[in-house]
Design a protein around this motif. Sequence first.
Motif, mmCIF file in Angstrom:
data_model
loop_
_atom_site.group_PDB
_atom_site.id
_atom_site.type_symbol
_atom_site.label_atom_id
_atom_site.label_comp_id
_atom_site.label_asym_id
_atom_site.label_seq_id
_atom_site.Cartn_x
_atom_site.Cartn_y
_atom_site.Cartn_z
ATOM 1 N N GLY A 97 52.180 32.359 42.696
ATOM 2 C CA GLY A 97 52.121 31.374 44.087
ATOM 3 C C GLY A 97 51.075 31.130 44.702
ATOM 4 N N ALA A 98 49.937 31.447 44.153
ATOM 5 C CA ALA A 98 48.603 31.187 44.856
ATOM 6 C C ALA A 98 48.269 29.877 44.861
ATOM 7 N N ASP A 99 47.858 29.134 45.920
ATOM 8 C CA ASP A 99 47.532 27.961 46.032
ATOM 9 C C ASP A 99 45.960 27.586 45.335
ATOM 10 N N ASP A 100 45.032 28.679 45.433
ATOM 11 C CA ASP A 100 43.725 28.524 45.099
ATOM 12 C C ASP A 100 43.359 29.915 44.612
ATOM 13 N N TYR A 101 42.084 29.864 44.090
ATOM 14 C CA TYR A 101 41.553 31.186 43.353
ATOM 15 C C TYR A 101 40.130 31.037 43.493
ATOM 16 N N LEU A 102 39.452 31.948 44.026
ATOM 17 C CA LEU A 102 37.865 32.026 44.106
ATOM 18 C C LEU A 102 37.373 33.547 43.616
ATOM 19 N N THR A 103 36.414 33.464 42.633
ATOM 20 C CA THR A 103 35.765 34.562 42.343
ATOM 21 C C THR A 103 34.778 35.043 43.261
ATOM 22 N N LYS A 104 34.820 36.538 43.277
ATOM 23 C CA LYS A 104 33.517 36.923 44.162
ATOM 24 C C LYS A 104 32.433 37.346 43.260
ATOM 25 N N PRO A 105 31.216 37.306 43.676
ATOM 26 C CA PRO A 105 31.146 36.975 45.333
ATOM 27 C C PRO A 105 31.110 35.118 45.709
ATOM 28 N N PHE A 106 31.611 34.998 46.629
ATOM 29 C CA PHE A 106 32.185 33.625 46.838
ATOM 30 C C PHE A 106 31.151 33.143 47.911
ATOM 31 N N ARG A 107 31.138 31.991 47.883
ATOM 32 C CA ARG A 107 30.174 31.092 49.117
ATOM 33 C C ARG A 107 31.030 30.965 50.328
ATOM 34 N N PRO A 108 30.634 31.235 51.309
ATOM 35 C CA PRO A 108 31.643 31.056 52.583
ATOM 36 C C PRO A 108 31.839 29.561 52.716
ATOM 37 N N LEU A 166 41.360 36.255 45.442
ATOM 38 C CA LEU A 166 39.990 36.433 45.471
ATOM 39 C C LEU A 166 39.921 37.549 44.448
ATOM 40 N N THR A 167 38.962 37.583 43.441
ATOM 41 C CA THR A 167 38.984 38.524 42.664
ATOM 42 C C THR A 167 37.422 38.734 42.024
ATOM 43 N N ALA A 168 37.300 40.059 41.762
ATOM 44 C CA ALA A 168 35.736 40.166 41.206
ATOM 45 C C ALA A 168 35.677 39.893 39.934
ATOM 46 N N ARG A 169 36.791 39.721 39.211
ATOM 47 C CA ARG A 169 36.810 39.270 37.458
ATOM 48 C C ARG A 169 36.940 37.701 37.453
ATOM 49 N N ASN A 170 36.342 37.414 36.701
ATOM 50 C CA ASN A 170 36.309 35.672 36.209
ATOM 51 C C ASN A 170 36.875 35.555 34.961
ATOM 52 N N ASP A 171 37.921 36.223 34.767
ATOM 53 C CA ASP A 171 38.560 35.994 33.482
ATOM 54 C C ASP A 171 39.822 34.979 33.874
ATOM 55 N N GLU A 172 40.005 33.792 32.790
ATOM 56 C CA GLU A 172 40.629 32.909 33.148
ATOM 57 C C GLU A 172 42.427 33.367 33.145
ATOM 58 N N ILE A 173 42.660 34.556 32.419
ATOM 59 C CA ILE A 173 44.039 34.800 32.572
ATOM 60 C C ILE A 173 44.455 35.715 33.996
ATOM 61 N N ASP A 174 43.212 36.086 34.858
ATOM 62 C CA ASP A 174 43.690 36.327 36.159
ATOM 63 C C ASP A 174 43.877 35.174 36.959
ATOM 64 N N THR A 175 43.198 34.006 36.622
ATOM 65 C CA THR A 175 43.420 32.529 37.630
ATOM 66 C C THR A 175 44.972 32.228 37.107
ATOM 67 N N LEU A 176 45.289 32.276 36.025
ATOM 68 C CA LEU A 176 46.649 31.723 35.657
ATOM 69 C C LEU A 176 47.604 32.628 36.163
ATOM 70 N N GLN A 177 47.547 34.001 36.182
ATOM 71 C CA GLN A 177 48.520 34.762 36.674
ATOM 72 C C GLN A 177 48.530 34.682 38.385
ATOM 73 N N GLY A 178 47.395 34.446 38.959
ATOM 74 C CA GLY A 178 47.585 34.041 40.428
ATOM 75 C C GLY A 178 48.142 33.121 40.688
ATOM 76 N N LEU A 179 47.888 31.736 40.077
ATOM 77 C CA LEU A 179 48.625 30.602 40.274
ATOM 78 C C LEU A 179 50.073 30.685 40.120
ATOM 79 N N ASP A 180 50.499 31.520 38.767
ATOM 80 C CA ASP A 180 51.859 31.751 38.548
ATOM 81 C C ASP A 180 52.578 32.590 39.586
#
Length: 292
Positions: free
Chosen positions: A101-112, A85-99
């Motif tokens: 070992g994350a399985d999925d990635y959500l940007t805050k605020p997220f919908r429950p 989970l991150t407050a930033r919506n940058d694509e590089i953050d998504t790619l770093q997270g997956l790299d």
Amino acid sequence: MGFENTDRRVAVIIEDDADIRALLEAVLTQAGFETIPTCNGLDGIAAVRANDPIVTTLDVSMPGIDGFETARRIRAFSPTYLVMLTARNDEIDTLQGLDAGADDYLTKPFRPRELRARIEAMLRRPRQSVRTDVASPVVETADARTPQSTTAVSNPEAVVEASVSAPPPGEETAAQPADAWFSHNGLKLNPAERIVELAGAQLDVTRTEFDLLAALLDSKRTVRSKNDLALLLRGEAYASAYPVDGADRRAVEVHMGNLRRKLGDSSTSPRWLETVRGVGYRLAAGQPGDLA
């Protein structure tokens, strides 16, 4: 489905914001999880090690070690599903997270409801175990090059050619015996046991990497687009919930790059994973002298 401990559904929460931590506790408790809340990376790692959770939610920006480093350390010993989970919506953050070992990635605020839907989609597929020992070599039989009947189950080392369609990851059909293997250029994959072997040794791949490899073995030389593979990773229940975007396609690229690295494959002269520029991926052509 595919989880070792079905009596205790545990979710670890690693989040330094008290309000978001409370929201995650409420969402995951309503989803039937016993929650273990923590507020920093080191405490979160200890909680994952102690409780063997099915799911772990992980904030990116935390005091001390950040979410990326926390994910890497967790992934070194645990197969827990990691949702960053991150407050930033940058694509590089998504790619770093997956790299990391994350399985999925959500940007805050997220919908429950979205968080619950993504977790339920992940739970429909088996969790990839983390190996802490060295696998015993598999002895290839003399007739391993000959395609076996898809109904034969008497040979525990049966090898099913990649030309036989594989069932969806995590499922078995009457045409796919539990001990069947797909094989291509010396790479072997067992859909039922979720095992990948290369040159007789078991290969450590993530759940997502396994599913991508299984899809390409199933499709043989037919090209699978990045959109198609992104939808495959979501699972049926969540495939049409939102459109595939650039971040989804880049995520597939990151997973494929990691898989290629683990295989020791070349992007210019591929032995297993061939990139079709501007479209997607397919299985590389068979090579003379290789185990088919």
